[in-house]
Scaffold this motif. Sequence first.
Motif, PDB file in Angstrom:
ATOM      1  N   LEU A   1       0.837  -1.195   0.000  1.00  0.00           N
ATOM      2  CA  LEU A   1       0.000   0.000   0.000  1.00  0.00           C
ATOM      3  C   LEU A   1       0.880   1.256   0.000  1.00  0.00           C
ATOM      4  O   LEU A   1       1.880   1.310   0.709  1.00  0.00           O
ATOM      5  N   VAL A   2       0.468   2.234  -0.793  1.00  0.00           N
ATOM      6  CA  VAL A   2       1.121   3.543  -0.765  1.00  0.00           C
ATOM      7  C   VAL A   2       0.024   4.553  -0.461  1.00  0.00           C
ATOM      8  O   VAL A   2      -1.103   4.418  -0.947  1.00  0.00           O
ATOM      9  N   ILE A   3       0.347   5.544   0.352  1.00  0.00           N
ATOM     10  CA  ILE A   3      -0.637   6.589   0.645  1.00  0.00           C
ATOM     11  C   ILE A   3      -0.157   7.886   0.008  1.00  0.00           C
ATOM     12  O   ILE A   3       1.051   8.151  -0.038  1.00  0.00           O
ATOM     13  N   ALA A   4      -1.095   8.658  -0.514  1.00  0.00           N
ATOM     14  CA  ALA A   4      -0.733   9.983  -1.031  1.00  0.00           C
ATOM     15  C   ALA A   4      -1.529  11.023  -0.254  1.00  0.00           C
ATOM     16  O   ALA A   4      -2.767  10.978  -0.256  1.00  0.00           O
ATOM     17  N   TYR A   5      -0.820  11.914   0.409  1.00  0.00           N
ATOM     18  CA  TYR A   5      -1.494  13.051   1.063  1.00  0.00           C
ATOM     19  C   TYR A   5      -1.623  14.160   0.032  1.00  0.00           C
ATOM     20  O   TYR A   5      -0.614  14.693  -0.452  1.00  0.00           O
TER      21      TYR A   5
END
Length: 253
Positions: free
Chosen positions: A164-168
């Motif tokens: 999983l990668v999160i982008a703010y």
Amino acid sequence: MRKKIVAGNWKMNKTFDESRVLMNELKSKLNKDTASKVEVVICPPFLCIPAAKEILADTKIMYGAQNIHNRDDGAFTGEISASMLHAIGCEYVILGHSERRQYFNETNHLINFKVIKALEKGVKPILCVGETLEQREQGIEKKIVDEQITLCLKDVCAMDTDNLVIAYEPVWAIGTGKTASPEQAEEMHVEIRKSLENLYNATVAGRTRILYGGSMNDKNAKELLSMNNIDGGLIGGASLKADSFIAIIEAAK
Ligand code: PEP
């Protein structure tokens, strides 16, 4: 050590032929050493993905998509499934982008189903979270982002967060030319790690890559990417020109 990622969100831009030109330009201009140090991903429109499969085959540049349906297959006219993306070699899919939340009424609940489906089918989600200007002005940005993380990751187990990668992406910074300051972005990335620690544990919080997105360009990238908790960028407008996208990738090195 979290390897940096620079991902391009092409949105609804480029015809098939135009996409081939940009992909070939990226391929010829991106330094091989840089490509081995930074994960580079492009997310063109669905129609251009076959071109990415062909043109980027012998490069380290990965490709992905900008959306999926949350079901496997069936009578869902006009939709694309995670299995279809996996079959054509997509590594990533952007999910929960604010434009999908805003214009297509995507809720945290629906995005959660999509995240689960992508992980199940072997496509890594780039999960987008971020507050609107109004929410920031009300001082509730941390609460909003924590809620997005918590609801969108419901029933996602710790093991799966490896993919999983999160982008703010503060909504007020997307496509507006207004960027969060490096300190503002860093503060929110630290908050996101706290949310991940509460949901999972310190290991997950420490290893998950969190990208910043919102008017990142070749001028501001270095400063943003030098912050401890910013592990790369999700780039819209500046990913549509090879030179500016490559300059951001170089800044991430
Ligand atoms: C985006 O759409 O994810 C984005 C960050 O766009 P821009 O870079 O154009 O603000």
